[in-house]
Write a protein that holds these residues in place. Structure first.
Motif, short mmCIF file in Angstrom:
data_model
loop_
_atom_site.label_atom_id
_atom_site.label_comp_id
_atom_site.label_asym_id
_atom_site.label_seq_id
_atom_site.Cartn_x
_atom_site.Cartn_y
_atom_site.Cartn_z
N TYR A 152 0.79 -1.24 0.00
CA TYR A 152 0.00 0.00 0.00
C TYR A 152 0.82 1.28 0.00
O TYR A 152 0.32 2.33 -0.41
CB TYR A 152 -0.97 0.00 1.19
N LYS A 153 2.06 1.20 0.45
CA LYS A 153 2.87 2.42 0.48
C LYS A 153 3.84 2.50 -0.71
O LYS A 153 4.01 3.56 -1.29
CB LYS A 153 3.65 2.50 1.79
N HIS A 154 4.46 1.39 -1.07
CA HIS A 154 5.51 1.44 -2.08
C HIS A 154 5.10 0.86 -3.44
O HIS A 154 5.43 1.43 -4.47
CB HIS A 154 6.77 0.72 -1.57
N MET A 155 4.40 -0.23 -3.45
CA MET A 155 3.98 -0.88 -4.70
C MET A 155 2.50 -0.59 -4.95
O MET A 155 1.70 -1.48 -5.19
CB MET A 155 4.19 -2.40 -4.61
N ASN A 156 2.13 0.69 -4.90
CA ASN A 156 0.73 1.08 -4.90
C ASN A 156 0.18 1.51 -6.26
O ASN A 156 -0.85 2.15 -6.34
CB ASN A 156 0.49 2.18 -3.86
N THR A 157 0.88 1.17 -7.33
CA THR A 157 0.35 1.38 -8.68
C THR A 157 0.21 0.02 -9.35
O THR A 157 0.86 -0.95 -8.94
CB THR A 157 1.26 2.28 -9.53
N ASP A 158 -0.61 -0.04 -10.38
CA ASP A 158 -0.76 -1.31 -11.09
C ASP A 158 0.58 -1.78 -11.66
O ASP A 158 0.89 -2.97 -11.62
CB ASP A 158 -1.78 -1.19 -12.23
N TYR A 159 1.36 -0.84 -12.17
CA TYR A 159 2.66 -1.19 -12.76
C TYR A 159 3.58 -1.83 -11.72
O TYR A 159 4.12 -2.92 -11.94
CB TYR A 159 3.32 0.06 -13.35
N THR A 160 3.75 -1.17 -10.58
CA THR A 160 4.68 -1.69 -9.58
C THR A 160 4.16 -2.96 -8.92
O THR A 160 4.92 -3.90 -8.71
CB THR A 160 5.00 -0.63 -8.50
N ALA A 161 2.87 -3.00 -8.63
CA ALA A 161 2.29 -4.20 -8.01
C ALA A 161 2.38 -5.39 -8.95
O ALA A 161 2.71 -6.51 -8.52
CB ALA A 161 0.84 -3.94 -7.61
N THR A 162 2.11 -5.17 -10.23
CA THR A 162 2.20 -6.27 -11.22
C THR A 162 3.62 -6.78 -11.34
O THR A 162 3.85 -7.99 -11.41
CB THR A 162 1.68 -5.80 -12.59
N ARG A 163 4.58 -5.87 -11.35
CA ARG A 163 5.99 -6.30 -11.40
C ARG A 163 6.37 -7.12 -10.18
O ARG A 163 7.04 -8.14 -10.28
CB ARG A 163 6.92 -5.09 -11.51
N MET A 164 5.94 -6.69 -9.00
CA MET A 164 6.26 -7.42 -7.77
C MET A 164 5.55 -8.77 -7.76
O MET A 164 6.14 -9.78 -7.34
CB MET A 164 5.89 -6.61 -6.54
N LEU A 165 4.32 -8.82 -8.22
CA LEU A 165 3.61 -10.10 -8.30
C LEU A 165 4.34 -11.06 -9.23
O LEU A 165 4.49 -12.25 -8.93
CB LEU A 165 2.17 -9.89 -8.78
N GLY A 166 4.83 -10.55 -10.35
CA GLY A 166 5.60 -11.38 -11.27
C GLY A 166 6.83 -11.96 -10.60
O GLY A 166 7.16 -13.14 -10.76
N TYR A 167 7.51 -11.13 -9.83
CA TYR A 167 8.68 -11.59 -9.08
C TYR A 167 8.29 -12.68 -8.10
O TYR A 167 8.94 -13.72 -8.01
CB TYR A 167 9.31 -10.41 -8.35
N LEU A 168 7.20 -12.48 -7.38
CA LEU A 168 6.77 -13.46 -6.38
C LEU A 168 6.34 -14.78 -7.01
O LEU A 168 6.52 -15.84 -6.41
CB LEU A 168 5.62 -12.89 -5.54
N TYR A 169 5.80 -14.73 -8.21
CA TYR A 169 5.40 -15.97 -8.88
C TYR A 169 6.61 -16.71 -9.48
O TYR A 169 6.58 -17.91 -9.66
CB TYR A 169 4.34 -15.69 -9.94
N ARG A 170 7.68 -15.96 -9.78
CA ARG A 170 8.89 -16.58 -10.32
C ARG A 170 9.80 -17.13 -9.23
O ARG A 170 10.48 -18.13 -9.43
CB ARG A 170 9.69 -15.56 -11.15
N VAL A 171 9.87 -16.44 -8.11
CA VAL A 171 10.80 -16.78 -7.03
C VAL A 171 9.99 -17.30 -5.85
O VAL A 171 9.17 -16.59 -5.29
CB VAL A 171 11.63 -15.55 -6.61
N SER A 172 10.26 -18.52 -5.46
CA SER A 172 9.51 -19.08 -4.34
C SER A 172 10.20 -18.74 -3.02
O SER A 172 11.40 -18.95 -2.86
CB SER A 172 9.36 -20.60 -4.49
#
Length: 88
Positions: free
Chosen positions: A26-46
């Motif tokens: 909610y503070k740092h990854m609070n745009t669709d662009y940043t949240a989507t990028r972080m989600l991609g990272y989380l789905y790639r790296v367990s």
């Protein structure tokens, strides 16, 4: 579902502290662009360490800032070019 909310839920489901998840989503990854990028990272790296998540967050924010700066410079150059072509 909004991307920041999805990110928050994914972080929680991975067992990270609630306050940390809220700070990231909610503070740092609070745009669709940043949240989507972080989600991609989380789905790639367990199960990345918290330090790795923060490092990735900083890299994503740095990329976003570079894109914003590039767009600002492109716009400024377009205005200058227009002035050269049409005059003041």
């Amino acid at each position: 579902m909004e991307k920041t909310e999805e990110l928050y839920k994914v972080l929680l489901s991975r067992g990270y502290p609630k306050e940390f998840c809220a700070e990231i989503a909610y503070k740092h990854m609070n745009t669709d662009y940043t949240a989507t990028r972080m989600l991609g990272y989380l789905y790639r790296v367990s199960n990345p360490r918290i330090e790795d998540l923060v490092d990735e967050m900083l890299a994503i924010l740095s990329d976003r800032e570079a894109i914003i700066k590039k767009k600002e410079l492109e716009y400024a150059q377009a205005v200058i070019n227009d002035m050269y072509e049409r005059g003041l």
